[in-house]
Design a protein around this motif. Structure first.
Motif, PDB file in Angstrom:
ATOM      1  N   ASP A  94       0.781  -1.117  -0.074  1.00 32.57           N
ATOM      2  CA  ASP A  94      -0.103  -0.120   0.112  1.00 32.57           C
ATOM      3  C   ASP A  94       1.020   1.289   0.013  1.00 32.57           C
ATOM      4  O   ASP A  94       2.262   1.113  -0.097  1.00 32.57           O
ATOM      5  CB  ASP A  94      -0.925   0.018   1.372  1.00 32.57           C
ATOM      6  CG  ASP A  94      -0.104  -0.305   2.615  1.00 32.57           C
ATOM      7  OD1 ASP A  94       1.017   0.147   2.740  1.00 32.57           O
ATOM      8  OD2 ASP A  94      -0.677  -0.743   3.491  1.00 32.57           O
ATOM      9  N   TRP A 162      -6.742   1.742  -5.303  1.00 30.13           N
ATOM     10  CA  TRP A 162      -5.510   0.950  -6.131  1.00 30.13           C
ATOM     11  C   TRP A 162      -4.830   1.927  -6.827  1.00 30.13           C
ATOM     12  O   TRP A 162      -5.231   1.874  -8.172  1.00 30.13           O
ATOM     13  CB  TRP A 162      -6.289  -0.314  -6.748  1.00 30.13           C
ATOM     14  CG  TRP A 162      -4.986  -1.294  -6.919  1.00 30.13           C
ATOM     15  CD1 TRP A 162      -4.164  -1.391  -8.037  1.00 30.13           C
ATOM     16  CD2 TRP A 162      -4.511  -2.204  -5.776  1.00 30.13           C
ATOM     17  NE1 TRP A 162      -3.279  -2.424  -7.894  1.00 30.13           N
ATOM     18  CE2 TRP A 162      -3.454  -3.144  -6.502  1.00 30.13           C
ATOM     19  CE3 TRP A 162      -4.613  -2.627  -4.601  1.00 30.13           C
ATOM     20  CZ2 TRP A 162      -2.668  -4.068  -5.915  1.00 30.13           C
ATOM     21  CZ3 TRP A 162      -3.740  -3.767  -4.064  1.00 30.13           C
ATOM     22  CH2 TRP A 162      -2.902  -4.304  -4.761  1.00 30.13           C
ATOM     23  N   GLU A 163      -3.887   2.490  -6.364  1.00 30.21           N
ATOM     24  CA  GLU A 163      -3.275   3.567  -7.258  1.00 30.21           C
ATOM     25  C   GLU A 163      -1.615   3.667  -7.025  1.00 30.21           C
ATOM     26  O   GLU A 163      -1.260   3.198  -5.741  1.00 30.21           O
ATOM     27  CB  GLU A 163      -3.861   5.063  -7.156  1.00 30.21           C
ATOM     28  CG  GLU A 163      -3.724   5.580  -5.778  1.00 30.21           C
ATOM     29  CD  GLU A 163      -4.548   6.718  -5.543  1.00 30.21           C
ATOM     30  OE1 GLU A 163      -5.048   7.176  -6.520  1.00 30.21           O
ATOM     31  OE2 GLU A 163      -4.392   7.314  -4.274  1.00 30.21           O
ATOM     32  N   ARG A 424       0.686  -2.199  -5.203  1.00 34.26           N
ATOM     33  CA  ARG A 424       0.173  -1.122  -6.221  1.00 34.26           C
ATOM     34  C   ARG A 424       1.183  -0.968  -7.307  1.00 34.26           C
ATOM     35  O   ARG A 424       0.871  -0.882  -8.596  1.00 34.26           O
ATOM     36  CB  ARG A 424      -0.570   0.019  -5.369  1.00 34.26           C
ATOM     37  CG  ARG A 424      -1.832  -0.289  -4.674  1.00 34.26           C
ATOM     38  CD  ARG A 424      -1.794   0.819  -3.436  1.00 34.26           C
ATOM     39  NE  ARG A 424      -2.968   0.333  -2.655  1.00 34.26           N
ATOM     40  CZ  ARG A 424      -3.361  -0.371  -2.033  1.00 34.26           C
ATOM     41  NH1 ARG A 424      -2.390  -1.479  -1.666  1.00 34.26           N
ATOM     42  NH2 ARG A 424      -4.559  -0.422  -1.194  1.00 34.26           N
ATOM     43  N   LEU A 447      -5.870  -4.792 -10.188  1.00 35.18           N
ATOM     44  CA  LEU A 447      -5.793  -5.720  -9.015  1.00 35.18           C
ATOM     45  C   LEU A 447      -6.466  -7.080  -9.514  1.00 35.18           C
ATOM     46  O   LEU A 447      -6.072  -8.263  -8.925  1.00 35.18           O
ATOM     47  CB  LEU A 447      -6.626  -4.988  -7.777  1.00 35.18           C
ATOM     48  CG  LEU A 447      -6.930  -5.936  -6.639  1.00 35.18           C
ATOM     49  CD1 LEU A 447      -5.537  -6.266  -5.882  1.00 35.18           C
ATOM     50  CD2 LEU A 447      -7.689  -5.055  -5.721  1.00 35.18           C
TER      51      LEU A 447
END
Length: 505
Positions: A94, A162-163, A424, A447
Motif C-alpha cells: 500500500d 488501488w493507485e 500497487r 488488482l
C-alpha cells in the motif's frame, strides 16, 4: 612441468611433517571445497533482498535509484502539520507509512549488518543505504521532544484505492503520539532502531552515529516515562493494520537491550535487571515479529552473557534456549507447526515474516553459542550450533525454491517466482510507460487482472504458502501474495551468512 609434478608429493609430505596443523588445513580446505557446492545462489538472493527496499521508498528518489520504474512520491508529507515527513518506506503493497513496522524493519536491517555485515562485501554499502533511508525519516519523526509522528496516510481511505504511490490523492493524514496520548511500543521500537543503526554507522559516519544514539536515548526516556499502547489512543488510525496486540512491555525490554548494547551505559543494565521480569523476560511466547519482541530481546541479551561475559544476564541464556527448543521438531518442548514440505508455519497472514525472523535468530544464536563453546539443552537432548544452522538453512532454502511448488517466494530469484504480487506500484504500469494519472478506482482492474505484474519488484518476499504448502499466486490474496519490509529485513542477515559460508562472498 614433469619435474614440478614429481616434486609436488615430496613438498606436501614435508609440509605435513613440518606443520603440526597442516593436516587440519587440508581437511578444512577439502571441507570448504565440498561445501561450496551450494543449492542456491545466496549471494544473488542477498543482493536482491536489499534491492527490494528501493522499491518501497517514499519521497524524492536519489540519482542512484536502481529500480527505475519507481518515481518520486509523498513529497508534501507532513506539510499540513507544519513538519517535514518526506521519505521513509511504505510498509508493504500500500501507500501508507506506518512507523511501527518501519522502525522494526530498521532494527532488523541494522542487526543483520551488525552480525553479518562483515561478510557482505560489495553489498554492505547497499545495506547501509537501506538503513539510512529509514533512519533519516525516523530522525524527522522524532525531531520534536516528547512527540513522535507514527503514521502518514489514512489507511482505510488508502485501501479503498488501488493507485501508484506517484499518483496518490488519498489523505496524507498524520498521526502522532505524545505525553497525553502515549505509545511506549512504537516509541521504544523507534529507540531500538536508532540505537541499532548507531552501531552500524559508528565507524563509517561517527557524527551521524552520535546523532542517532542521542535521539535513541531521548526517545527511550519518553517511551518509559509516558507508558501506554499506541493503539489505545490511535485505534482508528492503526487498527486493524498494526495494532499493538502484545502490549508495550516487550518493546521496553527490547529498546533497553539495544541501548545497553549501543551505549555500554550501566544504567540500561540496571534497568533490565530491575524491570526484566515485569516486562516479560521469561514469558513463554515464541513468536518474533513486528508486534512481539520478547524473543529477540532474549537472544540479544544472551549475547551480553555468552560473548561479553555479563554474568548478571545469565538467565537470558535459559530464556533464549526455551525459544530455540520450541522450534526444534521432535523434542518434548517443540511448539512449532511445520507444513508437509517443511516450512515453519505460525499463521496464514504473512507467515514468511516468522520464517525469516526465526531463521535469523537461529543463525545469530548459533554464532553466540559457537563463540562461547556452548550448546542448547532441550529436555536432555543436546542441540548444537550446527543443528541450529541446518534448521535455518532449510527454511531459507524452502523460501528460495526447495519446496513442493518448486518455486521461489522471492520475486526475481530463480526460474519460477510469484508473478501477481499484491503491490500497487508493481501491478500498475509505471509512470514512464503510462505518464497519465491513474485515478483511485481505475486501478482496481489491475488488482483483479490475471495478468502478471508489469513491474518486477525484485527481491520482494511474499507472505508465502498456506499450512499445506499451497500458493495460488493471486494478486487479491494479500495474506499470501503481499510483500513487506519486515519480511525482508532479517533475511538480509541470513543470506549474508549463507553466501559467505558457501564461499559465494
Amino acid at each position: 612441468m614433469a619435474l614440478s609434478s614429481l616434486l609436488l608429493p615430496t613438498l606436501l609430505l614435508l609440509l605435513l611433517l613440518l606443520l603440526p596443523n597442516a593436516s587440519a588445513f587440508f581437511h578444512n580446505a577439502h571441507h570448504r571445497a565440498h561445501h561450496s557446492d551450494a543449492a542456491h545462489n545466496y549471494r544473488d538472493a542477498l543482493s536482491k533482498s536489499i534491492l527490494f527496499f528501493e522499491g518501497q521508498r517514499s519521497g524524492r528518489l536519489p540519482p542512484g535509484q536502481r529500480l527505475r520504474w519507481r518515481g518520486d512520491s509523498g513529497l508534501s508529507d507532513g506539510s499540513a502539520m507544519g513538519v517535514d515527513l518526506v521519505g521513509g518506506y511504505y510498509d508493504a503493497g500500500d501507500n501508507v507509512k506506518f512507523g511501527f513496522p518501519m522502525a522494526f524493519t530498521t532494527t532488523m536491517l541494522s542487526w543483520s549488518v551488525i552480525e553479518f555485515g562483515g561478510l557482505m562485501k560489495a553489498e554492505l554499502p547497499n545495506a547501509k543505504e537501506a538503513i539510512r533511508w529509514a533512519t533519516d525519516y525516523l530522525l524527522k519523526a522524532t525531531a520534536h521532544p516528547d512527540t513522535i509522528y507514527v503514521q502518514v496516510g489514512d489507511a482505510n481511505k488508502d485501501h479503498s484505492c488501488w493507485e501508484r504511490p506517484e499518483d496518490m490523492d488519498t489523505p496524507r493524514t498524520v498521526a502522532k503520539i505524545d505525553s497525553s496520548s502515549p505509545g511506549s511500543d512504537v516509541a521504544a521500537e523507534t529507540a531500538a532502531a536508532l540505537a541499532a543503526a548507531s552501531i552500524v554507522f559508528r565507524r563509517s559516519d561517527p557524527s551521524y552515529s552520535k546523532l542517532l544514539l542521542g535521539t535513541a536515548t531521548r526517545v527511550f526516556e519518553f517511551a518509559d516515562k509516558y507508558r501506554g499502547a499506541y493503539s489505545n489512543g490511535l485505534k482508528s488510525f492503526v487498527c486493524p493494520f498494526y495494532c499493538s496486540y502484545s502490549g508495550y512491555q516487550d518493546e521496553l525490554l527490547w529498546g533497553a537491550a539495544w541501548l545497553h548494547k549501543a551505549t555500554k551505559n550501566p544504567t540500561y543494565l540496571d534497568y533490565i535487571q530491575a524491570n526484566g521480569q515485569t516486562l516479560g523476560a521469561d514469558e513463554s511466547d515464541n513468536t518474533f515479529g513486528w508486534d512481539n519482541k520478547h524473543v529477540g530481546a532474549r537472544i540479544l541479551l544472551s549475547k551480553a552473557f555468552l560473548v561479553q561475559n555479563v554474568k548478571s544476564l545469565h538467565d537470558y541464556k535459559g530464556h533464549a534456549d526455551n525459544f530455540i527448543c520450541s522450534l526444534i521438531p521432535g523434542t518434548s518442548f517443540s511448539a512449532t507447526q511445520y507444513t508437509p514440505g517443511g516450512l515453519l508455519f505460525k499463521m496464514g497472514d504473512s507467515n514468511m515474516q516468522y520464517v525469516t525472523s526465526s531463521s535469523f535468530l537461529l543463525l545469530t544464536y548459533a554464532k553466540y553459542l559457537t563463540y562461547s563453546n556452548q550448546f542448547v539443552s532441550c529436555g536432555g537432548v543436546t542441540i548444537t550450533p550446527r543443528k541450529l544452522r541446518s534448521i535455518a538453512k532449510r527454511q531459507v532454502d524452502y523460501l528460495l525454491g526447495d519446496n513442493p511448488n518448486r518455486m521461489s517466494y522471492m520475486v526475481g530469484y530463480g526460474a519460477s517466482f510469484p508473478q501477481r504480487i499484491h503491490h500497487r506500484g508493481s501491478s500498475l504500469p509505471s509512470v514512464s510507460a503510462h505518464p497519465a494519472r491513474i485515478p483511485c478506482s481505475s486501478g482496481f482492474s489491475a488488482l483483479n487482472s490475471p495478468a502478471p505484474n508489469p513491474n518486477l519488484l525484485v527481491g520482494a518476499v511474499v507472505g508465502g504458502p498456506d499450512a499445506q504448502d499451497r500458493f495460488p499466486d493471486q494478486r487479491t490474496d494479500y495474506e499470501q501474495s503481499e510483500p513487506a519490509t519486515y519480511i525482508n529485513a532479517p533475511l538480509v542477515g541470513s543470506l549474508a551468512y549463507l553466501a559467505h559460508s558457501f564461499g559465494q562472498l
